[in-house]
Design an enzyme around this catalytic site. Structure first.
Site, PDB file in Angstrom:
ATOM      1  N   SER A  57      37.049   3.155  -8.378  1.00 50.32           N
ATOM      2  CA  SER A  57      37.373   3.686  -9.713  1.00 50.32           C
ATOM      3  C   SER A  57      36.857   5.120  -9.832  1.00 50.32           C
ATOM      4  CB  SER A  57      36.733   2.836 -10.810  1.00 50.32           C
ATOM      5  OG  SER A  57      37.584   1.780 -11.180  1.00 50.32           O
ATOM      6  N   THR A  89      37.339  -4.219  -4.801  1.00 51.86           N
ATOM      7  CA  THR A  89      36.155  -5.069  -5.020  1.00 51.86           C
ATOM      8  C   THR A  89      35.962  -6.023  -3.843  1.00 51.86           C
ATOM      9  OG1 THR A  89      36.483  -4.890  -7.386  1.00 51.86           O
ATOM     10  CG2 THR A  89      35.067  -6.686  -6.630  1.00 51.86           C
ATOM     11  N   LYS A 120      31.051  -1.642 -20.897  1.00 49.99           N
ATOM     12  CA  LYS A 120      31.965  -2.787 -20.720  1.00 49.99           C
ATOM     13  C   LYS A 120      32.723  -2.997 -22.018  1.00 49.99           C
ATOM     14  CE  LYS A 120      32.951  -5.659 -17.360  1.00 49.99           C
ATOM     15  NZ  LYS A 120      32.868  -5.396 -15.915  1.00 49.99           N
ATOM     16  N   LYS A 123      30.898   3.788 -17.640  1.00 44.84           N
ATOM     17  CA  LYS A 123      32.030   3.249 -16.881  1.00 44.84           C
ATOM     18  C   LYS A 123      31.926   1.732 -16.878  1.00 44.84           C
ATOM     19  CE  LYS A 123      35.380   4.113 -13.852  1.00 44.84           C
ATOM     20  NZ  LYS A 123      36.216   3.222 -14.664  1.00 44.84           N
ATOM     21  N   ASN A 179      41.761 -11.667  -8.238  1.00 43.35           N
ATOM     22  CA  ASN A 179      41.830 -10.350  -7.597  1.00 43.35           C
ATOM     23  C   ASN A 179      40.731 -10.211  -6.533  1.00 43.35           C
ATOM     24  OD1 ASN A 179      41.110  -7.614  -7.082  1.00 43.35           O
ATOM     25  ND2 ASN A 179      42.302  -6.942  -8.835  1.00 43.35           N
ATOM     26  N   LYS A 229      24.517  -0.940 -11.509  1.00 48.48           N
ATOM     27  CA  LYS A 229      25.450  -0.876 -10.378  1.00 48.48           C
ATOM     28  C   LYS A 229      25.793   0.584 -10.057  1.00 48.48           C
ATOM     29  CE  LYS A 229      28.614  -3.973 -10.681  1.00 48.48           C
ATOM     30  NZ  LYS A 229      29.870  -4.632 -11.098  1.00 48.48           N
TER      31      LYS A 229
END
Ligand code: NAD
Length: 428
Positions: A357, A188, A104, A68, A219, A92
């Site tokens: 997510s 986030t 990523k 992810k 964001n 993470k």
């Protein structure tokens, strides 16, 4: 001395390895990305020319589940950067106990130079190029710097066209109408706000007496700035790629958000309706100056490597909450630690994005959708619980929060790697 971002990221791993019992097999595996894909994406531009862009997707480790991680559109994207970001995602997801590995992706470009039509063709072309590398049970992308729900929507649509079936769970951060989750756009910043609140209580800090500077008003940065403002903290400085603004009395963040949305720049303003007036005692500052302001809390929320050996000694803040990924180099870390600065690390602080997510992926797969308050409630429970565990580890082992977060993640990664069999299992 580290020469690449990935080797710098590995320095953190080496340090944490001293505090956790982990098999040699697992630690060796975690030093290398599982698979790295580089693609070229031909795009027909609006003027008829063909331009070829470079894109990347890296799946770092999938021992704990499908990988992810976000997709970044930025001129600075390189394979090294994407591999480092995928490495961080691995830790993470493990630190938050999400059933995912790390990945990523990115495309090297300045998205501001492309029209919306060109951006759509590029986004769809990227998915054409990586479609066999991703999937709801394999690798699930999401937004990152300069990508947004609209881009995620185009990408999900393209993947569904290729697979000839609607596949919402292939990508998260989608628009609500395409299977996105309530609360994903603010997750986030919201997660970081929950972590900050829980940690500041340990230092008996009162919001009204706490000053804050936020680097990056995008964001993640603008959302946490807004939540802090609403909670009574004094946000005295913010910046974006063009520069920043400083106002010792505190900025009016809702007005600033409104101003930024209409002018694409940040200024200390007070808005009434659509009319915004400049505040008298504001001061324009550079991004470098913002990092060294005399504030209680510094929040880097832009890009990596902002605080390094070159400027760490000048940081005056007592607490740093890393909303960006990798804003402090390992050399910068050493100096901050020696100066008694508490650094709350990216793999915990900004994990709200990947946590929601995960919720989006779960909702897509179950077909049952949650309200915004349910999403935020679950986010708060999860991220604060993990923050408290990492805090306890840091106190018990007398190690910085970053090392504790890695130790916490490594324990879970070790469990998954060992369950598959290590040297001890085969040779004893
Ligand atoms: P964004 O594109 O919405 O915002 C980035 C902001 O940084 C913009 O305001 C931009 O003007 C500013 N900026 C760019 N270069 C800068 C510079 N040199 N100095 C100061 N400001 C600069 O991106 P975002 O999604 O808010 O991501 C910001 C950081 O947070 C990144 O490190 C990203 O990896 C991390 N992050 C984002 C998410 C998410 O869900 N959006 C999740 C986890 C981590």
């Amino acid at each position: 001395m580290a020469t690449t971002l990935l080797s710098d990221a590995n320095i953190r791993l080496e340090r944490a390895l001293k505090y956790v019992h982990i098999s040699a097999d697992a630690s060796e595996r975690l030093k290398f990305p599982k698979a790295s894909l580089k693609v070229s994406i031909p795009v027909r531009m609006d003027n008829g020319d063909l331009r070829v862009f470079e894109g990347y997707r890296v799946r770092y480790d999938d021992t704990r589940g499908p990988t992810k991680g976000g997709i970044r559109f930025h001129p600075g994207v390189t394979m090294d950067e994407v591999q480092s970001l995928a490495f961080w995602m691995t830790f993470k997801c493990a630190a938050l106990s999400l059933p995912f590995g790390g990945a990523k992706g990115g495309i090297t470009l300045n998205p501001k130079e492309l029209s919306k039509f060109e951006l759509e063709r590029l986004s769809r072309g990227y998915i054409d190029a990586i479609a066999d590398f991703i999937g709801p049970d394999v690798d699930i992308p999401a937004p990152d710097v300069y990508t947004n729900p609209m881009i995620m929507g185009w990408m999900m649509d393209q993947y569904s066209i290729i697979r000839r079936k609607l596949s919402p769970a292939v990508i998260t951060g989608k628009p609500l109408g395409m299977g996105g989750s309530q609360g994903r756009d603010t997750a986030t910043g919201t997660g970081a706000f929950y972590v900050l609140g829980a940690m500041m209580r340990k230092f008996n800090r009162v919001p009204q007496d706490t000053t804050i500077a936020v680097q990056g008003f995008g964001n993640a940065g603008s959302i946490i700035a807004r939540l802090l403002f609403d909670a009574g903290y004094r946000v005295v400085a913010v910046s974006d790629s063009q520069g920043g603004v400083y106002c010792p009395q505190g900025l009016d963040i809702p007005s600033l958000q409104q101003f930024k949305a209409s002018t694409r720049s940040v200024k200390a303003v007070y808005c009434k309706g659509t009319v915004c007036n400049l505040v008298d005692n504001q001061e324009a500052i550079t991004n470098e100056e913002l990092l060294t302001l005399d504030v209680d809390i510094l929040i880097p929320a832009a890009l990596e490597n902002q605080i390094t050996e070159a400027n760490a000694a000048n940081v005056q803040a007592r607490f740093i909450f890393e909303v960006a990924n990798g804003p402090i180099s390992s050399g910068g870390d050493r100096i901050l630690e020696a100066n008694g600065v508490y650094v709350f690390p990216d793999i915990l602080v900004n994990a709200g994005g990947v946590t929601v997510s995960y919720f989006e992926w779960v909702q897509n797969r179950s077909g049952l959708y949650w309200s915004e308050s349910e999403v935020n409630q679950r986010l708060q429970t999860k991220i604060v619980e993990e923050a408290e565990s990492i805090w306890r580890l840091s106190q018990n082992l007398d190690i910085p929060m970053r090392t504790a977060a890695y130790v916490h993640a490594l324990e879970r990664l070790e469990e998954a790697h060992s369950a598959r069999g290590t040297r001890d299992y085969y040779v004893s």
